[in-house]
Design a protein around this motif. Structure first.
Motif, short mmCIF file in Angstrom:
data_model
loop_
_atom_site.label_atom_id
_atom_site.label_comp_id
_atom_site.label_asym_id
_atom_site.label_seq_id
_atom_site.Cartn_x
_atom_site.Cartn_y
_atom_site.Cartn_z
N SER A 254 0.82 -1.22 0.00
CA SER A 254 0.00 0.00 0.00
C SER A 254 0.84 1.26 0.00
O SER A 254 0.34 2.35 -0.30
CB SER A 254 -0.94 0.01 1.21
OG SER A 254 -0.19 -0.05 2.42
N ARG A 290 -1.21 3.58 -4.72
CA ARG A 290 -1.59 4.65 -5.64
C ARG A 290 -0.99 4.41 -7.02
O ARG A 290 0.20 4.12 -7.13
CB ARG A 290 -1.10 6.00 -5.11
CG ARG A 290 -1.88 6.55 -3.93
CD ARG A 290 -1.15 7.70 -3.27
NE ARG A 290 0.02 7.22 -2.53
CZ ARG A 290 1.10 7.95 -2.25
NH1 ARG A 290 1.16 9.21 -2.68
NH2 ARG A 290 2.10 7.45 -1.56
N SER A 312 -17.24 8.21 -8.35
CA SER A 312 -18.33 9.06 -7.86
C SER A 312 -18.72 10.03 -8.96
O SER A 312 -17.94 10.28 -9.89
CB SER A 312 -17.91 9.84 -6.62
OG SER A 312 -16.94 10.82 -6.96
N VAL A 315 -16.07 12.75 -9.28
CA VAL A 315 -14.87 12.37 -10.02
C VAL A 315 -15.15 12.37 -11.52
O VAL A 315 -14.32 12.83 -12.32
CB VAL A 315 -14.36 10.99 -9.55
CG1 VAL A 315 -13.25 10.48 -10.47
CG2 VAL A 315 -13.86 11.06 -8.12
N VAL A 370 -10.42 7.15 -8.88
CA VAL A 370 -10.80 7.67 -7.57
C VAL A 370 -10.57 9.17 -7.40
O VAL A 370 -11.12 9.79 -6.49
CB VAL A 370 -10.07 6.92 -6.44
CG1 VAL A 370 -10.46 5.45 -6.44
CG2 VAL A 370 -8.55 7.08 -6.55
N ASP A 371 -9.73 9.77 -8.27
CA ASP A 371 -9.42 11.19 -8.06
C ASP A 371 -8.91 11.80 -9.37
O ASP A 371 -8.39 11.10 -10.24
CB ASP A 371 -8.36 11.35 -6.97
CG ASP A 371 -8.35 12.73 -6.33
OD1 ASP A 371 -9.27 13.53 -6.64
OD2 ASP A 371 -7.45 13.01 -5.52
N ALA A 379 -0.93 13.30 -5.49
CA ALA A 379 -1.87 12.17 -5.51
C ALA A 379 -1.90 11.55 -4.12
O ALA A 379 -0.88 11.08 -3.63
CB ALA A 379 -1.43 11.15 -6.55
N THR A 380 -3.06 11.56 -3.50
CA THR A 380 -3.16 11.10 -2.10
C THR A 380 -4.10 9.92 -1.91
O THR A 380 -4.05 9.28 -0.86
CB THR A 380 -3.66 12.26 -1.21
OG1 THR A 380 -4.94 12.70 -1.68
CG2 THR A 380 -2.67 13.43 -1.24
N GLU A 381 -4.96 9.62 -2.90
CA GLU A 381 -5.98 8.60 -2.71
C GLU A 381 -5.51 7.23 -3.19
O GLU A 381 -4.91 7.12 -4.26
CB GLU A 381 -7.25 8.98 -3.48
CG GLU A 381 -7.89 10.28 -3.01
CD GLU A 381 -8.36 10.20 -1.58
OE1 GLU A 381 -8.88 9.14 -1.18
OE2 GLU A 381 -8.19 11.20 -0.85
N PRO A 382 -5.79 6.17 -2.43
CA PRO A 382 -5.50 4.82 -2.92
C PRO A 382 -6.34 4.52 -4.16
O PRO A 382 -7.52 4.86 -4.22
CB PRO A 382 -5.90 3.91 -1.76
CG PRO A 382 -5.98 4.80 -0.56
CD PRO A 382 -6.38 6.15 -1.07
N THR A 385 -5.52 7.58 -9.98
CA THR A 385 -5.69 9.03 -10.04
C THR A 385 -5.35 9.52 -11.44
O THR A 385 -4.38 9.06 -12.05
CB THR A 385 -4.77 9.71 -9.01
OG1 THR A 385 -5.24 9.44 -7.69
CG2 THR A 385 -4.74 11.23 -9.21
#
Length: 492
Positions: A254, A290, A312, A315, A370-371, A379-382, A385
């Motif tokens: 991760s 990521r 979402s 996004v 996700v982003d 880039a911060t989201e698992p 991106t």
């Protein structure tokens, strides 16, 4: 196997080797006699296509026939044209992203930083605020690398020509890119070298660096009294003594942050190397890691393959807005949105931007999107991106490093020796390139054609984790490391 049909609805197949005129060829159950010589990587028609009708590859439209095409004809720029024009009104669809049964990745060995992130390398970077001191940063780095050999993995100086005579968003973009590089975990320490009178002032740049990364910065202005070279070397020495204590330790999958890139693509890239990266991207997502996808112009024409995986509605809207904003960037300059592929892509068998994009987006696998982040952002989201940046190899790869990627996977069908701030893994789409350019290539994805995706994917993942754990890439061994900042505005 002489040719391959990528999808059951495709009108064309791709030659896996040069096919002479008059040869009877079978591609995934469809037989045809070719009506001209077909170069390796190029397409030929499996069924007749009427003038003006859509031509399909990868299960989607790659353009329209500009004249009637007979079964067995060579299909390329002489009889196939893009359907792309300008901005589009994108309509949300039900999310389809999934990692399926992709197994999580095992652990690797990295350097744990104070903020909890892990690095694939323990290095000192010298970054100039402005082009006027770029040669100084690079020259000091070369001397410091010899002085501190064995203490850190590398001392590297990254010159660029920007930082002055820029205005507004253009100057802000330079500042954000440099601030993102400062924050990259692979840079255990950073010496920021300013001139003193430039537009990109040091104080403003430091303020743009994420707060948790500022403690590793050392700054100096070359115009201040004293020998600037001695001062820079002293700052590197200070950082080297601290970083010499760092040791690799077990890191969870991760903790990986991987940039996805292609350059010098050929028609096999979308059949071998890019799907192989896609398999690895799905394993990254399944591991909570990521993956960062960029090269926005190389999504034009393949939007449905990516937007349908938005996690979402927000996004989806952000991704649609980014693509239209990028198209407007071209249109405002009086340029078509489809001025791609490059001459090398075309020589390798790619005809239209739609075709290139449908191959390129496969690097992101099937994982949910996700982003969506702007150029210079982190880039911060698992998961997957989408990062704002152009297709240019050096500009987009630098943007990936500035977004936090600690390794870049770079697929290529034509080959390139160039590397970037973080380990850049060159993945050849064909075995001929891997054999002829062994000093450039790290992995031969052409093996997929003879061994199958499953067998090669496991070996690929093992090799990537070894590189993340310290095995040098071909570009690192040859000293090929540069940055390039996206210049979008006027120059004073």
């Amino acid at each position: 196997m002489e040719a391959i049909r990528a999808h059951p609805v495709d009108d064309v197949a791709t030659a896996l080797r040069p096919i002479p005129l008059g040869t009877d060829v079978e591609a995934n159950g469809v037989s045809v006699r070719v009506r001209s010589e077909i170069p390796q990587g190029h397409k030929f028609a499996l069924t007749p296509v009427a003038a003006g009708a859509a031509v399909h590859r990868f299960g989607a439209r790659i353009g329209r026939a500009t004249q009637a095409i007979a079964a067995g004809d060579h299909v390329h720029t002489h009889n196939l044209a893009t359907c792309l024009s300008g901005e589009l009104a994108y309509r949300p669809v039900a999310a389809t992203g999934t990692t399926g049964d992709a197994p999580p990745l095992p652990s690797w060995r990295g350097y744990r930083r104070a903020d909890g992130r892990f690095a694939t390398r323990n290095e000192i970077w010298l970054l100039p605020t402005v082009g006027c001191v770029a040669p100084l940063a690079e020259d000091v780095a070369r001397e410091a690398a010899l002085l501190h050999s064995g203490k850190v993995d590398a001392v590297a100086g990254f010159g660029h020509p920007h930082g002055c005579s820029q205005l507004g968003d253009d100057l802000a973009g330079t500042r954000c890119a440099l601030a993102g590089l400062c924050a990259n975990p692979n840079a255990g320490g950073v010496v920021l070298i300013g001139l003193g009178c430039e537009s990109n002032q040091l104080d403003d740049l430091v303020a743009a660096v994420p707060a948790e990364a500022r403690s590793k910065l050392r700054i100096m202005r070359a115009q201040e009294p004293g020998d600037e070279r001695d001062r820079a070397l002293a700052l590197v020495g200070e950082l080297a003594e601290d970083l010499a204590l760092a040791r690799r330790e077990e890191a969870p999958a991760s903790a990986l942050a991987i940039g996805l890139k292609c350059g010098g693509s050929d028609a096999l890239s979308g059949l071998t190397a890019n799907p192989l990266l896609g398999r690895f991207s799905d394993r990254l997502a399944a591991s909570g890691a990521r993956a960062i996808l960029t090269e926005i112009p190389e999504i034009f024409g393949a939007e449905d393959a990516l937007f349908g995986r938005a996690a979402s509605p927000e996004v989806f809207e952000d991704a649609a807005a980014l693509l239209n904003r990028f198209k407007r960037y071209f249109l405002d300059q009086g340029q078509p949105v489809s001025e791609n592929p490059s001459p090398g892509n075309i020589a390798g068998g790619i005809t239209t931007l739609e075709e290139k994009s449908l191959g390129a987006v496969q690097k992101g696998g099937q994982a949910p999107l996700v982003d969506v982040i702007d150029y210079g952002a982190q880039a911060t989201e698992p998961g997957l991106t989408l990062l704002e940046a152009p297709g240019n190899d050096a500009v987009s790869s630098t943007a990936l490093a500035a977004a936090g990627a600690t390794m870049i996977l770079f697929t290529t069908g034509r080959g390139t020796p160039l590397g970037f701030p973080v380990p850049t893994v060159k993945v050849a789409s064909n075995s001929k390139l891997a054999e002829e350019k062994a000093r450039w290539i790290d992995f031969d994805a052409g093996r997929v054609l003879s061994e199958g995706q499953d067998a090669v994917a496991d070996a690929f993942a093992d090799h990537l984790l070894a590189i993340a754990s310290g095995e040098p890439t071909a570009a690192e061994r040859s000293g090929q490391r540069v940055i390039s900042i996206w210049k979008r505005g006027v120059t004073l």
